[in-house]
Design a protein around this motif. Structure first.
Motif, PDB file in Angstrom:
ATOM      1  N   ARG A   7       0.829  -1.211   0.000  1.00 19.40           N
ATOM      2  CA  ARG A   7       0.000   0.000   0.000  1.00 19.40           C
ATOM      3  C   ARG A   7       0.863   1.261   0.000  1.00 19.40           C
ATOM      4  O   ARG A   7       0.565   2.245  -0.677  1.00 19.40           O
ATOM      5  N   ASP A   8       1.960   1.227   0.753  1.00 16.09           N
ATOM      6  CA  ASP A   8       2.783   2.420   0.905  1.00 16.09           C
ATOM      7  C   ASP A   8       3.548   2.794  -0.362  1.00 16.09           C
ATOM      8  O   ASP A   8       4.006   3.941  -0.489  1.00 16.09           O
ATOM      9  N   ILE A   9       3.710   1.853  -1.299  1.00 11.77           N
ATOM     10  CA  ILE A   9       4.483   2.152  -2.506  1.00 11.77           C
ATOM     11  C   ILE A   9       3.670   1.932  -3.791  1.00 11.77           C
ATOM     12  O   ILE A   9       4.187   2.101  -4.895  1.00 11.77           O
ATOM     13  N   ALA A  10       2.410   1.574  -3.680  1.00  9.91           N
ATOM     14  CA  ALA A  10       1.604   1.201  -4.848  1.00  9.91           C
ATOM     15  C   ALA A  10       1.323   2.388  -5.751  1.00  9.91           C
ATOM     16  O   ALA A  10       0.798   3.421  -5.316  1.00  9.91           O
ATOM     17  N   LEU A  11       1.659   2.242  -7.014  1.00 10.34           N
ATOM     18  CA  LEU A  11       1.442   3.317  -7.975  1.00 10.34           C
ATOM     19  C   LEU A  11      -0.038   3.560  -8.217  1.00 10.34           C
ATOM     20  O   LEU A  11      -0.469   4.702  -8.412  1.00 10.34           O
ATOM     21  N   GLU A  12      -0.849   2.493  -8.237  1.00  9.73           N
ATOM     22  CA  GLU A  12      -2.268   2.686  -8.545  1.00  9.73           C
ATOM     23  C   GLU A  12      -2.982   3.464  -7.450  1.00  9.73           C
ATOM     24  O   GLU A  12      -3.993   4.115  -7.707  1.00  9.73           O
ATOM     25  N   LEU A  13      -2.476   3.403  -6.214  1.00 10.90           N
ATOM     26  CA  LEU A  13      -3.085   4.179  -5.140  1.00 10.90           C
ATOM     27  C   LEU A  13      -2.627   5.630  -5.174  1.00 10.90           C
ATOM     28  O   LEU A  13      -3.329   6.526  -4.686  1.00 10.90           O
ATOM     29  N   ARG A  14      -1.453   5.880  -5.762  1.00 12.85           N
ATOM     30  CA  ARG A  14      -0.905   7.230  -5.804  1.00 12.85           C
ATOM     31  C   ARG A  14      -1.366   8.019  -7.016  1.00 12.85           C
ATOM     32  O   ARG A  14      -1.406   9.242  -6.996  1.00 12.85           O
ATOM     33  N   THR A  15      -1.712   7.325  -8.098  1.00 11.53           N
ATOM     34  CA  THR A  15      -1.999   8.011  -9.355  1.00 11.53           C
ATOM     35  C   THR A  15      -3.437   7.825  -9.796  1.00 11.53           C
ATOM     36  O   THR A  15      -4.278   8.705  -9.631  1.00 11.53           O
ATOM     37  N   ARG A  16      -3.742   6.661 -10.328  1.00 15.93           N
ATOM     38  CA  ARG A  16      -5.046   6.479 -10.976  1.00 15.93           C
ATOM     39  C   ARG A  16      -6.139   5.987 -10.036  1.00 15.93           C
ATOM     40  O   ARG A  16      -7.294   5.883 -10.426  1.00 15.93           O
ATOM     41  N   GLY A  17      -5.778   5.664  -8.809  1.00 17.08           N
ATOM     42  CA  GLY A  17      -6.781   5.168  -7.873  1.00 17.08           C
ATOM     43  C   GLY A  17      -6.968   3.671  -8.013  1.00 17.08           C
ATOM     44  O   GLY A  17      -6.719   3.101  -9.079  1.00 17.08           O
ATOM     45  N   PRO A  18      -7.394   2.974  -6.938  1.00 15.23           N
ATOM     46  CA  PRO A  18      -7.495   1.515  -6.966  1.00 15.23           C
ATOM     47  C   PRO A  18      -8.620   1.031  -7.875  1.00 15.23           C
ATOM     48  O   PRO A  18      -9.669   1.658  -7.986  1.00 15.23           O
ATOM     49  N   LYS A  19      -8.382  -0.094  -8.540  1.00 18.32           N
ATOM     50  CA  LYS A  19      -9.446  -0.742  -9.306  1.00 18.32           C
ATOM     51  C   LYS A  19     -10.417  -1.417  -8.342  1.00 18.32           C
ATOM     52  O   LYS A  19     -10.033  -1.816  -7.241  1.00 18.32           O
ATOM     53  N   PRO A  20     -11.666  -1.592  -8.751  1.00 18.60           N
ATOM     54  CA  PRO A  20     -12.604  -2.346  -7.907  1.00 18.60           C
ATOM     55  C   PRO A  20     -12.098  -3.774  -7.703  1.00 18.60           C
ATOM     56  O   PRO A  20     -11.552  -4.391  -8.616  1.00 18.60           O
ATOM     57  N   LEU A  21     -12.269  -4.275  -6.481  1.00 16.16           N
ATOM     58  CA  LEU A  21     -11.834  -5.629  -6.182  1.00 16.16           C
ATOM     59  C   LEU A  21     -12.956  -6.616  -6.463  1.00 16.16           C
ATOM     60  O   LEU A  21     -14.104  -6.379  -6.079  1.00 16.16           O
TER      61      LEU A  21
END
Length: 291
Positions: free
Chosen positions: A200-214
Motif C-alpha cells: 500500500r505504501d508504494i503502490a502506484l495505482e493508489l498514488r496516481t489512478r486510484g485503486p481498481k474495484p476488487l
C-alpha cells in the motif's frame, strides 16, 4: 423499548440486498409482509432506515448505524441459541475453526485424548468469516490469521510464517529466487490494501489512478484463478501458497514483507473449562503449517 430480533433479521436482509424483492425471496416471505415489518421497525425506532426510489433502495445514516449494530447483536443471539441447543442435546461437543494452510490435527488429537467424553469437530474458515464463526457460536475457538477485528476476543499467539507473492507463471518476476516489495509497485493487488501495508505504501495505482474495484473472492481457489488469468497479484502465507500449488501460478519470496501471525481466538466473555484447556494445550503442541 425492546427491539424485535425478527424485524432486525428482516432489516439486515434488506440492507444487504438493497432490494426488497430479493430480500423477501432470501427470507422466504412475501414482499408486502417484509415492507410492513420494516415500516413497523422504523415506527418503533422513530427513524427512517431506507430511501426508496423507482431505481434504487439506499440506507439512510440511521440505517447504516443500525446495520453496524444489528449484525453483532444477531450473531450474539444465534450464539446463545447454538450453545443452549448444544447443552440440551449432549454429548458435549467442542468445535475448532481453522484457516487454510493450517493443520489442526495435533492439537485436536491431543485435546480429544485429554477429553474422551467430548466430541471434537472442526470447521474450515475463510478470511471473511474466521471471526464471525466465533461471534455466532459456530465454533468454540478459531485458529485465525491476523489482522482481524479483536474487539471482544481473547487472543493467544501460536506461530508466524513468511508470506509470498502469487504471480502468473509467465510474469516477469516469476522464477526469481527473491524480490523486494518495491518490485510490485505497479501491480494490481487482489486484496484490500490495508492487508498488505508494505505494498500500500508504494503502490502506484493508489498514488496516481486510484485503486481498481476488487472482485468478490470467497476462497483461495478463486483468488488463484484471478492471479493465473492475469487480473492481478496476491500475497499469501507460504503454507497456503504451497498447499494450493498450481503450475500456472508462481509463489515468489518477498524480502521485506512482514510475517503472517497465526493466533488462537475465542470470545473473551466465555467461561468454559474446555475452552481454557484447549487454549493451554494449543501453546504446547507443535504447529506445523501445511507444506
Amino acid at each position: 423499548m425492546d427491539v424485535d430480533l425478527r424485524k432486525l433479521r428482516y432489516f439486515v436482509a434488506v440492507a444487504e440486498e438493497l432490494h426488497f424483492g430479493r430480500a423477501a425471496e432470501r427470507l422466504h416471505i412475501a414482499q408486502p409482509v417484509l415492507s410492513r415489518q420494516i415500516r413497523a421497525l422504523e415506527d418503533e425506532l422513530r427513524a427512517q432506515l431506507f430511501v426508496r426510489t423507482k431505481r434504487a433502495t439506499e440506507l439512510t445514516p440511521a440505517g447504516r448505524q443500525l446495520l453496524d449494530d444489528a449484525r453483532p447483536l444477531l450473531a450474539s443471539a444465534e450464539a446463545v441459541r447454538r450453545r443452549v441447543t448444544q447443552a440440551v442435546r449432549g454429548p458435549k461437543t467442542f468445535t475448532v475453526g481453522f484457516m487454510p494452510g493450517i493443520t489442526v490435527t495435533p492439537a485436536v488429537r491431543a485435546f480429544a485424548a485429554a477429553h474422551p467424553e467430548v466430541e471434537v469437530e472442526v470447521i474450515r474458515t475463510t478470511w471473511d468469516d474466521q471471526v464471525d464463526v466465533l461471534h455466532d457460536g459456530r465454533v468454540d475457538v478459531s485458529i485465525v490469521r491476523l489482522p482481524i477485528d479483536q474487539q471482544g476476543l481473547s487472543i493467544r499467539p501460536l506461530f508466524e510464517e513468511p508470506r509470498v507473492a502469487m504471480l502468473p507463471s509467465d510474469h516477469r518476476l516469476a522464477g526469481k529466487p527473491v524480490i523486494d516489495i518495491a518490485d510490485l509497485a505497479d501491480e494490481h493487488l487482489l486484496q484490500e490494501p490495508d492487508a498488505v501495508p508494505e505494498w500500500r505504501d508504494i503502490a502506484l495505482e493508489l498514488r496516481t489512478r486510484g485503486p481498481k474495484p476488487l472482485p468478490v473472492l470467497r476462497s483461495v481457489e478463486e483468488k488463484l484463478e484471478h492471479v493465473a488469468s492475469g487480473t492481478g497479484i496476491s500475497i499469501l502465507p507460504l503454507s497456503v501458497a504451497t498447499f494450493y500449488h498450481r503450475a500456472d501460478v508462481a509463489a515468489v519470496p518477498v524480502n521485506d514483507l512482514a510475517t503472517n501471525k497465526v493466533c488462537l481466538a475465542w470470545i473473551a466473555s466465555r467461561r468454559s473449562r474446555l475452552l481454557y484447556d484447549f487454549a493451554n494445550l494449543a501453546t504446547t503442541v507443535e504447529w506445523i503449517p501445511q507444506r
